[in-house]
Scaffold this motif. Structure first.
Motif, PDB file in Angstrom:
ATOM      1  N   THR A 421       2.427  10.769  -6.588  1.00 29.36           N
ATOM      2  CA  THR A 421       2.496   9.717  -5.568  1.00 29.36           C
ATOM      3  C   THR A 421       2.748  10.304  -4.183  1.00 29.36           C
ATOM      4  O   THR A 421       2.206   9.817  -3.188  1.00 29.36           O
ATOM      5  CB  THR A 421       3.597   8.702  -5.916  1.00 29.36           C
ATOM      6  N   GLU A 422       3.564  11.361  -4.116  1.00 26.83           N
ATOM      7  CA  GLU A 422       3.806  11.996  -2.823  1.00 26.83           C
ATOM      8  C   GLU A 422       2.540  12.681  -2.306  1.00 26.83           C
ATOM      9  O   GLU A 422       2.247  12.658  -1.110  1.00 26.83           O
ATOM     10  CB  GLU A 422       4.942  13.014  -2.933  1.00 26.83           C
ATOM     11  N   GLY A 423       1.789  13.279  -3.227  1.00 24.97           N
ATOM     12  CA  GLY A 423       0.533  13.900  -2.814  1.00 24.97           C
ATOM     13  C   GLY A 423      -0.443  12.878  -2.252  1.00 24.97           C
ATOM     14  O   GLY A 423      -1.111  13.122  -1.244  1.00 24.97           O
ATOM     15  N   THR A 428      -3.007  10.585   2.704  1.00 18.16           N
ATOM     16  CA  THR A 428      -3.563   9.394   3.357  1.00 18.16           C
ATOM     17  C   THR A 428      -3.977   9.647   4.803  1.00 18.16           C
ATOM     18  O   THR A 428      -5.110   9.339   5.187  1.00 18.16           O
ATOM     19  CB  THR A 428      -2.570   8.224   3.269  1.00 18.16           C
ATOM     20  N   PRO A 429      -3.104  10.206   5.650  1.00 14.70           N
ATOM     21  CA  PRO A 429      -3.548  10.439   7.038  1.00 14.70           C
ATOM     22  C   PRO A 429      -4.687  11.451   7.133  1.00 14.70           C
ATOM     23  O   PRO A 429      -5.503  11.384   8.060  1.00 14.70           O
ATOM     24  CB  PRO A 429      -2.286  10.949   7.741  1.00 14.70           C
ATOM     25  N   TYR A 430      -4.761  12.364   6.165  1.00 12.56           N
ATOM     26  CA  TYR A 430      -5.854  13.334   6.195  1.00 12.56           C
ATOM     27  C   TYR A 430      -7.193  12.669   5.878  1.00 12.56           C
ATOM     28  O   TYR A 430      -8.244  13.125   6.343  1.00 12.56           O
ATOM     29  CB  TYR A 430      -5.573  14.476   5.223  1.00 12.56           C
ATOM     30  N   ILE A 431      -7.156  11.613   5.081  1.00 16.89           N
ATOM     31  CA  ILE A 431      -8.394  10.866   4.826  1.00 16.89           C
ATOM     32  C   ILE A 431      -8.892  10.247   6.127  1.00 16.89           C
ATOM     33  O   ILE A 431     -10.076  10.338   6.471  1.00 16.89           O
ATOM     34  CB  ILE A 431      -8.162   9.775   3.762  1.00 16.89           C
ATOM     35  N   PHE A 432      -7.969   9.631   6.872  1.00 18.35           N
ATOM     36  CA  PHE A 432      -8.360   9.049   8.162  1.00 18.35           C
ATOM     37  C   PHE A 432      -8.888  10.123   9.110  1.00 18.35           C
ATOM     38  O   PHE A 432      -9.914   9.933   9.778  1.00 18.35           O
ATOM     39  CB  PHE A 432      -7.162   8.339   8.799  1.00 18.35           C
ATOM     40  N   ALA A 433      -8.188  11.244   9.171  1.00 21.38           N
ATOM     41  CA  ALA A 433      -8.621  12.317  10.069  1.00 21.38           C
ATOM     42  C   ALA A 433      -9.979  12.870   9.643  1.00 21.38           C
ATOM     43  O   ALA A 433     -10.844  13.155  10.482  1.00 21.38           O
ATOM     44  CB  ALA A 433      -7.580  13.432  10.090  1.00 21.38           C
ATOM     45  N   GLY A 434     -10.176  13.006   8.332  1.00 16.99           N
ATOM     46  CA  GLY A 434     -11.462  13.494   7.843  1.00 16.99           C
ATOM     47  C   GLY A 434     -12.605  12.563   8.200  1.00 16.99           C
ATOM     48  O   GLY A 434     -13.704  13.004   8.553  1.00 16.99           O
ATOM     49  N   LEU A 435     -12.354  11.260   8.121  1.00 17.85           N
ATOM     50  CA  LEU A 435     -13.382  10.293   8.504  1.00 17.85           C
ATOM     51  C   LEU A 435     -13.713  10.411   9.986  1.00 17.85           C
ATOM     52  O   LEU A 435     -14.880  10.296  10.389  1.00 17.85           O
ATOM     53  CB  LEU A 435     -12.912   8.875   8.182  1.00 17.85           C
ATOM     54  N   ALA A 436     -12.681  10.631  10.799  1.00 23.01           N
ATOM     55  CA  ALA A 436     -12.916  10.781  12.236  1.00 23.01           C
ATOM     56  C   ALA A 436     -13.807  11.984  12.517  1.00 23.01           C
ATOM     57  O   ALA A 436     -14.723  11.923  13.348  1.00 23.01           O
ATOM     58  CB  ALA A 436     -11.580  10.926  12.968  1.00 23.01           C
ATOM     59  N   PHE A 552       4.619   0.601  -2.686  1.00 21.51           N
ATOM     60  CA  PHE A 552       4.235   0.157  -4.020  1.00 21.51           C
ATOM     61  C   PHE A 552       5.462  -0.091  -4.901  1.00 21.51           C
ATOM     62  O   PHE A 552       5.447  -0.967  -5.761  1.00 21.51           O
ATOM     63  CB  PHE A 552       3.330   1.200  -4.684  1.00 21.51           C
ATOM     64  N   PHE A 553       6.502   0.717  -4.691  1.00 22.34           N
ATOM     65  CA  PHE A 553       7.707   0.593  -5.520  1.00 22.34           C
ATOM     66  C   PHE A 553       8.919   0.467  -4.600  1.00 22.34           C
ATOM     67  O   PHE A 553       9.689   1.419  -4.418  1.00 22.34           O
ATOM     68  CB  PHE A 553       7.851   1.819  -6.435  1.00 22.34           C
ATOM     69  N   PRO A 554       9.101  -0.705  -3.998  1.00 19.14           N
ATOM     70  CA  PRO A 554      10.179  -0.859  -3.008  1.00 19.14           C
ATOM     71  C   PRO A 554      11.575  -0.697  -3.590  1.00 19.14           C
ATOM     72  O   PRO A 554      12.519  -0.396  -2.854  1.00 19.14           O
ATOM     73  CB  PRO A 554       9.958  -2.287  -2.485  1.00 19.14           C
ATOM     74  N   ASN A 555      11.730  -0.877  -4.897  1.00 22.37           N
ATOM     75  CA  ASN A 555      13.055  -0.764  -5.510  1.00 22.37           C
ATOM     76  C   ASN A 555      13.449   0.670  -5.811  1.00 22.37           C
ATOM     77  O   ASN A 555      14.573   0.929  -6.240  1.00 22.37           O
ATOM     78  CB  ASN A 555      13.114  -1.595  -6.795  1.00 22.37           C
ATOM     79  N   ASN A 562       2.662   4.046  -0.173  1.00 20.06           N
ATOM     80  CA  ASN A 562       2.512   2.714   0.411  1.00 20.06           C
ATOM     81  C   ASN A 562       1.046   2.300   0.465  1.00 20.06           C
ATOM     82  O   ASN A 562       0.157   3.052   0.046  1.00 20.06           O
ATOM     83  CB  ASN A 562       3.144   2.675   1.808  1.00 20.06           C
ATOM     84  N   VAL A 563       0.801   1.112   0.989  1.00 20.50           N
ATOM     85  CA  VAL A 563      -0.560   0.560   0.995  1.00 20.50           C
ATOM     86  C   VAL A 563      -1.468   1.275   1.985  1.00 20.50           C
ATOM     87  O   VAL A 563      -2.655   0.962   2.072  1.00 20.50           O
ATOM     88  CB  VAL A 563      -0.541  -0.951   1.310  1.00 20.50           C
ATOM     89  N   GLY A 564      -0.921   2.233   2.718  1.00 23.40           N
ATOM     90  CA  GLY A 564      -1.775   3.027   3.601  1.00 23.40           C
ATOM     91  C   GLY A 564      -2.900   3.712   2.847  1.00 23.40           C
ATOM     92  O   GLY A 564      -3.989   3.920   3.390  1.00 23.40           O
ATOM     93  N   LEU A 565      -2.639   4.045   1.566  1.00 19.96           N
ATOM     94  CA  LEU A 565      -3.686   4.666   0.751  1.00 19.96           C
ATOM     95  C   LEU A 565      -4.870   3.724   0.606  1.00 19.96           C
ATOM     96  O   LEU A 565      -6.028   4.141   0.734  1.00 19.96           O
ATOM     97  CB  LEU A 565      -3.125   5.034  -0.623  1.00 19.96           C
ATOM     98  N   PHE A 566      -4.604   2.444   0.346  1.00 20.54           N
ATOM     99  CA  PHE A 566      -5.689   1.471   0.221  1.00 20.54           C
ATOM    100  C   PHE A 566      -6.420   1.286   1.547  1.00 20.54           C
ATOM    101  O   PHE A 566      -7.638   1.101   1.580  1.00 20.54           O
ATOM    102  CB  PHE A 566      -5.143   0.129  -0.266  1.00 20.54           C
ATOM    103  N   LEU A 567      -5.661   1.319   2.647  1.00 23.73           N
ATOM    104  CA  LEU A 567      -6.300   1.211   3.962  1.00 23.73           C
ATOM    105  C   LEU A 567      -7.242   2.393   4.197  1.00 23.73           C
ATOM    106  O   LEU A 567      -8.336   2.229   4.752  1.00 23.73           O
ATOM    107  CB  LEU A 567      -5.236   1.157   5.060  1.00 23.73           C
TER     108      LEU A 567
END
Length: 595
Positions: A421-423, A428-436, A552-555, A562-567
């Motif tokens: 999950t940490e990976g 996640t931000p690298y996916i956005f950067a890669g798309l850019a 995803f697991f707030p408790n 977090n949902v940033g992965l889905f974004l």
């Protein structure tokens, strides 16, 4: 259905060639004339001599008040898509081209040329005596490829021994090239010739027929055009024509437009709706054995019902069926290259691990075998740690599953998969950067500044996240995300502006802007800096809870996925859609492909 503007005038923009070419242009013209005469609508014809005239003719049609413009040929598709947004009040109809999904005023009329070609091939396979048949193609465009592939598969369907030879003339109008192609094929013993090349192809089959070769026409019944209703020499050698009922399609489209019923999108014509087929055999009827005619009827019925398939795709590509052929046709190189890269990296990494481990060197002092054993142990230990750091310990995950299945407590399982999950969170931000980066690359721009843009975007999001208070989450969170997008975009725009105004290369600009972004972040977050939290650590103030992405697991605070992965995954889909499903994406890729 939205209300459509009344058809005040119809324009016909031809493909390259004459309006009386005896095939494609003429068939469309006949359908148009039938419609405008029946509905008493003014019309104008704009004949295209060279491909560069497509767009000019389309603009001329719109300028002359044509509210419905029919274009002929797949080559006109790109020009129509460019102009459709500029002339939203004009309805465009493209023969032989599918419009983009978002085009609201464009209708495409496409045909199953592969089915007509398949029937022509089936007949050629049954009529050849030399077991060699020929195909003459004009320009290598999807409709011609569909005729070609369908013809090849039709020949194979009825005659496994026969070979199909082909020649492309790269022209629909060069009659001499057509005759030369026919001569080359007949010199190689082809005794049945099928041509899909406009006027060029008509010249090919006329020349071959006059030399005693069986020929098959295309688009419309060439008995009436190329062979002048049987008056031309060689008419008795015309077996049939693989017809596309372009006249019916154009007539139907114009009629629907006049009635206000024409829909945007793609309309398909095939054997099942009599949009394609074979023309009558005419004088060749007596030369075609009854069992051959019966076989062709059987094949046609099979194509209509789906029992027989042409094996040709919508763009004329081969459709491979069966597991083994699919595996053989798969692009293994595309899959093997990244796997080979990973394998190479692992091998090189193993060499470095062994080379810099003092225990390995000490073991080699005792013998080669001992050294190799210790080296292997060191490599396995390192790669095991690498794997577990990325995906978790398999034994611990299995134990977590066992506990969860027995007690319903998922705490241990969540902790076991935390590396995974940490990976995902960190990636996640690298996916956005890669798309850019990928988007810029597709447009021919080398954006090396994604990291700096990421820094600036992050700073902007963080600032909005802690600075603004009192907002509900459904306003604060999108606002923080928007700030990040705007910040990164503005930082990238600096390099774009310099490129556009001064010609400064974007690689140099973006690399230097990366360092400026790093130093700017250092300044803002240093102890006592404008964005630093009071105290002795270079860290920003605490972000408001309303600006956090939902976890995803707030408790379980140890799992920060977090949902940033889905974004990020949604952004991948959006970028794909933009690049490959829109006019803008096509323009971006066209610019990038331009040397």
């Amino acid at each position: 259905m939205s209300e459509q503007r009344k058809v005040e005038k119809v324009g016909l923009v031809t493909d390259v060639g004459r309006i009386d070419d005896g095939t494609f242009n003429q068939y469309a013209y006949e359908g148009l004339m039938k419609a405008v005469e029946e509905h008493d609508v003014p019309f104008a014809v704009f004949q295209t001599k060279t491909p560069v005239e497509y767009e000019a003719n389309l603009r001329q049609a719109a300028a002359e008040g044509c509210t419905l413009v029919v274009t002929i040929g797949s080559k006109t598709g790109a020009a129509v898509e460019r102009l459709a947004t500029q002339y939203p009040a004009v309805r465009f109809v493209i023969v032989d081209s599918e419009p983009l999904p978002e085009s609201k005023n464009v209708t495409g009329l496409v045909f199953a040329e592969d089915e007509a070609g398949f029937l022509a091939g089936a007949l050629a396979g049954l009529m050849t005596e030399s077991d060699v048949v020929g195909f003459v193609g004009g320009m290598d465009v999807p409709p011609v490829r569909k005729f070609h592939r369908g013809f090849e598969h039709g020949v194979a369907h009825t005659n496994q021994r026969a070979r199909v030879l082909s020649r492309y003339t790269d022209s629909f109008t060069d009659e001499e090239a057509g005759r030369q192609a026919a001569d080359e094929l007949t010199a190689e013993q082809a005794d049945v010739l099928f041509a899909a090349a406009g006027g060029c192809g008509s010249a090919a089959i006329l020349s071959a027929a006059q030399k005693g070769v069986w020929v098959i026409g295309v688009d419309q019944d060439e008995w009436a055009t190329t062979f002048a209703d049987g008056a031309a020499a060689g008419a008795d050698r015309l077996l049939t024509s693989a017809v596309k009922r372009v006249d019916r399609a154009v007539y139907a489209a114009v009629t629907q437009a006049v009635r206000g019923e024409l829909q945007s999108g793609t309309v398909r014509f095939n054997l099942a709706n009599d949009g394609v087929g074979l023309a009558p055999y005419h004088r060749a009827d007596t030369a075609i054995p009854s069992e051959v005619r019966g076989k062709i009827l059987e094949v046609a019925e099979g194509l209509r019902t789906g029992k027989v398939r042409t094996g040709v795709g919508l763009k004329g590509e081969e459709l491979v069926t069966g597991l083994l052929p699919r595996l053989m046709a798969w692009n293994w190189q595309a899959a093997l290259l990244p796997l080979l890269a990973i394998f190479t990296a692992l091998v090189i990494g193993a060499l470095f691990i062994a080379a810099f481990d003092p225990l390995v060197w000490a073991a080699f002092g005792e013998g080669v075998g001992a050294g190799l054993a210790v080296a292997w142990h060191a490599v396995v230990q390192a790669y095991t740690a690498l794997f577990e750091g990325a995906f978790g310990n398999p034994g611990r995950i299995a134990e977590g599953f066992r506990i969860y299945s027995q007690t319903g407590d998922g705490t241990e399982l969540l902790r076991a998969i935390r590396p995974l999950t940490e990976g995902l969170r960190i990636s996640t931000p690298y996916i956005f950067a890669g798309l850019a980066v990928a988007l810029g690359f597709r447009g021919g721009l080398f954006n090396i500044g994604a990291e700096g843009q990421y820094f600036i975007g992050g700073l902007a999001s963080v600032y909005i996240g802690y600075r603004i208070t009192g907002l509900p989450w459904f306003i604060h969170l999108p606002l923080a995300l928007l700030a990040g997008m705007v910040g990164g975009a503005l930082w990238a725009a600096i390099a774009g502006y310099l490129k556009a105004k001064t010609g400064a290369h974007e690689v140099i600009n973006t690399i230097m802007l990366n360092y400026i972004a790093y130093r700017l972040a250092d300044y803002l977050l240093q102890v006592g800096g404008p964005m630093a939290r009071p105290g002795y650590r270079p860290i920003s103030p605490e972000i408001q809870p309303t600006a956090y992405l939902p976890q995803f697991f707030p408790n379980d605070p140890s799992i920060s996925l977090n949902v940033g992965l889905f974004l990020a995954l949604a952004a991948v889909a959006v970028v794909y859609w933009l690049l490959f499903k829109t006019t803008l994406g096509f323009e971006i890729r066209a610019v990038g492909a331009n040397p």
